[in-house]
Motif scaffolding. Structure first.
Motif, short mmCIF file in Angstrom:
data_model
loop_
_atom_site.label_atom_id
_atom_site.label_comp_id
_atom_site.label_asym_id
_atom_site.label_seq_id
_atom_site.Cartn_x
_atom_site.Cartn_y
_atom_site.Cartn_z
N ASN A 288 -2.41 5.09 -8.42
CA ASN A 288 -1.45 5.75 -7.53
C ASN A 288 -0.14 5.76 -8.32
O ASN A 288 0.73 4.90 -8.15
CB ASN A 288 -1.34 4.95 -6.23
N PHE A 289 -0.03 6.75 -9.21
CA PHE A 289 1.03 6.72 -10.23
C PHE A 289 2.42 6.74 -9.61
O PHE A 289 3.35 6.14 -10.13
CB PHE A 289 0.85 7.88 -11.21
N ASP A 290 2.55 7.42 -8.48
CA ASP A 290 3.82 7.48 -7.80
C ASP A 290 4.29 6.10 -7.38
O ASP A 290 5.46 5.74 -7.53
CB ASP A 290 3.65 8.36 -6.56
N ASN B 173 -5.38 1.57 -5.51
CA ASN B 173 -4.08 2.15 -5.86
C ASN B 173 -3.73 1.96 -7.33
O ASN B 173 -2.61 2.25 -7.72
CB ASN B 173 -2.98 1.54 -4.97
N MET C 179 0.80 -1.22 0.00
CA MET C 179 0.00 0.00 0.00
C MET C 179 0.84 1.27 0.00
O MET C 179 0.31 2.35 -0.24
CB MET C 179 -0.92 0.02 1.22
N SER C 180 2.12 1.16 0.31
CA SER C 180 2.92 2.36 0.49
C SER C 180 4.35 2.15 0.00
O SER C 180 4.92 1.07 0.20
CB SER C 180 2.92 2.69 1.98
N PRO C 181 4.95 3.16 -0.63
CA PRO C 181 6.34 3.03 -1.10
C PRO C 181 7.31 2.75 0.04
O PRO C 181 8.37 2.15 -0.17
CB PRO C 181 6.63 4.41 -1.73
N GLU C 182 6.92 3.11 1.24
CA GLU C 182 7.74 2.89 2.42
C GLU C 182 8.16 1.42 2.60
O GLU C 182 9.23 1.13 3.12
CB GLU C 182 6.88 3.36 3.63
N LYS D 112 5.28 3.90 -10.50
CA LYS D 112 6.62 4.18 -11.05
C LYS D 112 7.70 3.49 -10.23
O LYS D 112 8.69 3.03 -10.77
CB LYS D 112 6.88 5.69 -11.00
N GLN D 113 7.50 3.42 -8.91
CA GLN D 113 8.52 2.83 -8.06
C GLN D 113 8.60 1.32 -8.24
O GLN D 113 9.60 0.70 -7.86
CB GLN D 113 8.26 3.21 -6.61
#
Lengths: 337, 337, 337, 337
Positions: free
Chosen positions: C190-192, C187, C166-169, C195-196
């Motif tokens: 959730n483009f950010d 998500n 759920m999170s880039p973290e 990308k990651q």
């Protein structure tokens, strides 16, 4: 109309498709792209059926450049149409203020509401005689008796009447007695009924279907017009979406969109859209601010005893306040009541 | 039916609402919560109109515990209904395999398709004589001439026929000649027409409206049944959603849902849902795997020349392959063709 | 890309638009119709932004001929992609059978379910550690502790694991421990985050957003692929429509459509779509009959005590029966488990 | 919360369900109807998860009486909240007039637009630095450089700034520099991001998701508030429906509905909803007439050269005319700019 061919189409395929186009009286123009070839169809394509092309083994897709309707299309009729409803003008800056009970219940009820509504500024009287109800066990309207009550109130109060036609069976009596014949949302694509409206002298109030696109709505107006009756008023009444808190989602963008697509007048019914009386006031004001040619509002003297849809009716006093504010907003955008 | 009152409702308000309930022949039971009071209505509420309660100044909302239909409700009729279509049984493990062209175009066309479809396993023949078309400029069907062609092919090939009724005007001739009368998606809430179907001896194939909830669909079946005709087959044909790549979104969850809600048979029309022939095969197999009581599939010998909807028609050879696979899937889930 | 100009466009206007096109490295081809002029753009337009053209005062509309994605597009990669999930092949005839609890609750719970699911034929284990919940007051998952439980069960039972990020973290820990990283419906854009995912070595399971068109879904896959990770599996899980009886409407037409548009595998999650356990079985069978590359099914040993979404979970015994039938249907359409 | 049991439920079943309820700190009240038994749950149920009940074998359905949010709920906070955005008050009769370009392109561009917008009456400056784009190949915004440009223009012109946050990575810099932090439609249910907004001192502008119900939207506001930041402004920006002529369907009924459900201010973004500049003017006027607490409008000095969404931007002169009319409508309904 533009026909996009599949990659790796042969010369013979292109020729075959070209001939299909030419057989329909159109010219062709071929554009060979890097990956795909497209064929432009030159001529009047508003009445061409694109389905046969979609089936051809070499055709990838068919794209429309022109809208598929003509009589309702503003491109062919740039000025606003003004529809005359027994003396009340609608469109071109003239507002229709339609008010009355959801269902006709008795002469006294309609009379009281009609007098109050007229005093507030309403210029047309609505009331349901034949009611489309989801359940066979709900009140279905007083029928012809209800229609006769409307006619008597019309005589007494002097407001032309608007009521819904549900069946071709009553076409003649509606033509004789009803000033503006309403076609409800659920019958917007009852094509058989639409065709028969061409035989009628009265203007038609065509409500948008719950799931009708702007184009389908225009096509239904075109059905009526192509059958011989060009006096059509459109009525936005909300569309069905995923949101269920409100009965339907009122789509006020339809007002500027239809203004662009068609010369026909567009009014709004905020009562049916939301299904709750406390939504009517703000949506009525918003509709006029957005440029609508009128409003159709349910007004009932005793909503808690209404036989149908009381929950979305305003009391006469509320309606009076509403029309005062609506009138001021109309002035701001250069219209008057 | 449960009535939720607004916070800070007085004793008098509660008494008034209770009396409204009792006047309708129901008993009440009051539950006073911490923030709100609710009134449970005890008795048969399937035919009670909840609208009047929603308007009361003390009522916050009305919640339904029972479904608002009775004749179509599985709760009151636990066994599957088996509908007899001129000798072909539909429902309760018996599959309806309906096939034929979108539009009747000529005797030879229908005959050729009907023979091929029957050889592949089809047990009912479809063909459109009266066609609902979005545009007044599109082919509207051969009308009564088309119906007569269907009847002649029926005689020649021996398959009962299915065709769409669009207007009450043709009720008598359909009752005489058509084995299974189809009501199209756009007429699912043409309540006037639904009521008249009670006078007909033939079973009805009721398609789901493009924006109809399961409950509204059931209510339309209830209209027909309450008018006197209990032989209704339901047909899922896709609903309108935001996705436009496919014509409509086929909702196959409707199969297990309706199996729970109603005893009536449910079939699927994968041709109209997607609008593309290459979607039909996988969706037909999925429908049977999901437990559908049958399929209605468009079959055309020359889709590229079809007067309507050729893009969604299978050629007879493809249909034959499809039915072979469908038949194997039917066996897996315990049905046979 | 085809640019349709407004009626009465001047030569200068046409030249201006042509130059805008040529500045982007494309060639033009002009077709002058009877009412309108169109400009065909020749060259690779998959990565051209059409917005600037739409604003030009002479442009009526811009129509797309090519799909706006390349890496995910079957046109540029005709064979099915087969994705390797730690040894389990997905796509190209190989079915992914993902099973497990909605939420990870304890080691014993997951172990028991995983053993049973594996015995029934499941080849991947799912379980939510981080849970997207509509309400801040609902159980949000065990987080990293849940992830560790999954890893231990993986060691014990030998099934690769699937769980939602759920999170880039948490990107690094997921990359280290999770065999197939799930991106949930909420998500999908959730483009950010998308990308990651290019920096990750693990394959991605990309669920369809509740309101995502096929094209938007493809564009989100393209985001991941363009960032450097071409191992994407798509998962249909239902879309939001007006129907509220089911949680979402499962769109099984997505299976044949995506088969045509992309080379990536497509699986189905029937548990989340309907939100009711009694819909899962028929929809799972329908999915396989329609050609899906796999199933993701919620299995719980005690659904009534589940901390989340127990209502849509099958008990292990039901799952076992389901996989038996699914396996037979897979055989009919030429696949094997 | 009301729990409806299945027909033919035993005494033991009822006792078991009652105990489940009591274990959660609620009281029960049982109503035995003719066909079904229902259990009323007495106590504060706003934070109770109803899922476990839905799974119980004796439970037919669970119905909610109270809304499942508390901090955002007007029932617990009857007065309008007024949010202070660096000195600009929003809500309670104070209008937010947010204007600026879709994307920040250069200092000169933003400066010119900001000066013009301020002169017309705008009190907040918007501009996208981080842009959510459907395609990975579209312009993604200038990022931190764009944010710095906004800050410099803020210094020069004196308007507080509004811009979109897409990733938790930039939380600190946004907290330092941005006066009103926008959360876009596609991140409305990015729960991880929502939770982190509790640590921020700045007010939040929460856009409605394309497929979010009013309740889900409220729940997302509740996430932010429950995390510690009670300064939330809601922004209606259109929902996705079947209509594709407009980009989205602007739902102006949300204004009166949210007014009833919550004390938080509600503004409208007519630019993104329709996606066409010629829809903005009428929808902006309609929004204010409907009672919105403000407008967010895209203004661009050269829309035809805009790097993103120029098609929906007004030129400064058009914006100036619009604010004049909007101001008159605001007066009619008792507000002033």
């Amino acid at each position: 109309m533009i026909i996009v061919l599949k990659p790796r189409t042969t010369k013979e395929d292109i020729t075959r498709v070209e001939q299909m186009i030419k057989r329909r009286g159109l010219d062709t123009h071929i554009v060979e792209g890097q990956e795909v070839t497209i064929i432009g169809c030159i001529g009047d394509t508003t009445k061409i059926d694109s389905k046969p092309f979609e089936v051809d083994s070499s055709v990838d897709k068919v794209m429309h450049v022109q809208e598929p309707y003509k009589l309702a299309n503003r491109a062919f009729h740039p000025e606003d149409s003004i529809i005359d409803v027994s003396g009340v003008k609608v469109g071109g800056g003239n507002l229709a203020l339609i008010a009355g009970p959801c269902s006709v219940e008795s002469y006294d009820q309609v009379l009281e509401i009609a007098k109050a509504a007229k005093a507030s500024g309403a210029n047309l009287l609505r009331g349901g005689a034949f009611k489309p109800r989801t359940s066979p066990y709900s009140f279905q309207g007083l029928g012809l008796e209800g229609l006769n009550i409307l006619c008597e109130v019309k005589k007494a109060v002097g407001l032309p009447i608007v009521t819904e036609l549900m069946s071709p069976e009553h076409l003649d009596v509606f033509n004789e007695k009803v000033d503006l014949i309403q076609i409800g949302a659920r019958n917007m694509q009852n094509f058989d009924l639409l065709k028969q409206l061409g035989q009628v002298d009265r203007p038609i109030l065509l409500k948008r279907g719950l799931n009708a696109t702007y184009e389908e709505w225009m096509m239904s107006a075109e059905y009526i017009m192509a059958s011989g009756n060009e006096n059509v008023i459109l009525c936005e009444r909300g569309i069905r979406t995923f949101e269920t808190y409100t009965r339907n989602t009122l789509d006020l963008q339809s007002i500027p969109v239809l203004r662009k697509l068609t010369h026909l007048p567009v009014i709004v019914d905020p009562s049916h859209a939301g299904g709750k009386w406390w939504l009517v006031e703000s949506m009525a004001k918003a509709s006029i601010a957005a440029g609508a040619d009128g409003l159709m509002v349910e007004v009932h003297n005793a909503p808690e005893n209404a036989l149908c849809d009381g929950a979305q009716s305003l009391k006469p006093r509320k309606y009076d306040e509403l029309i005062k504010e609506v009138s001021q907003i109309a002035q701001v955008i250069g219209k008057s009541i």
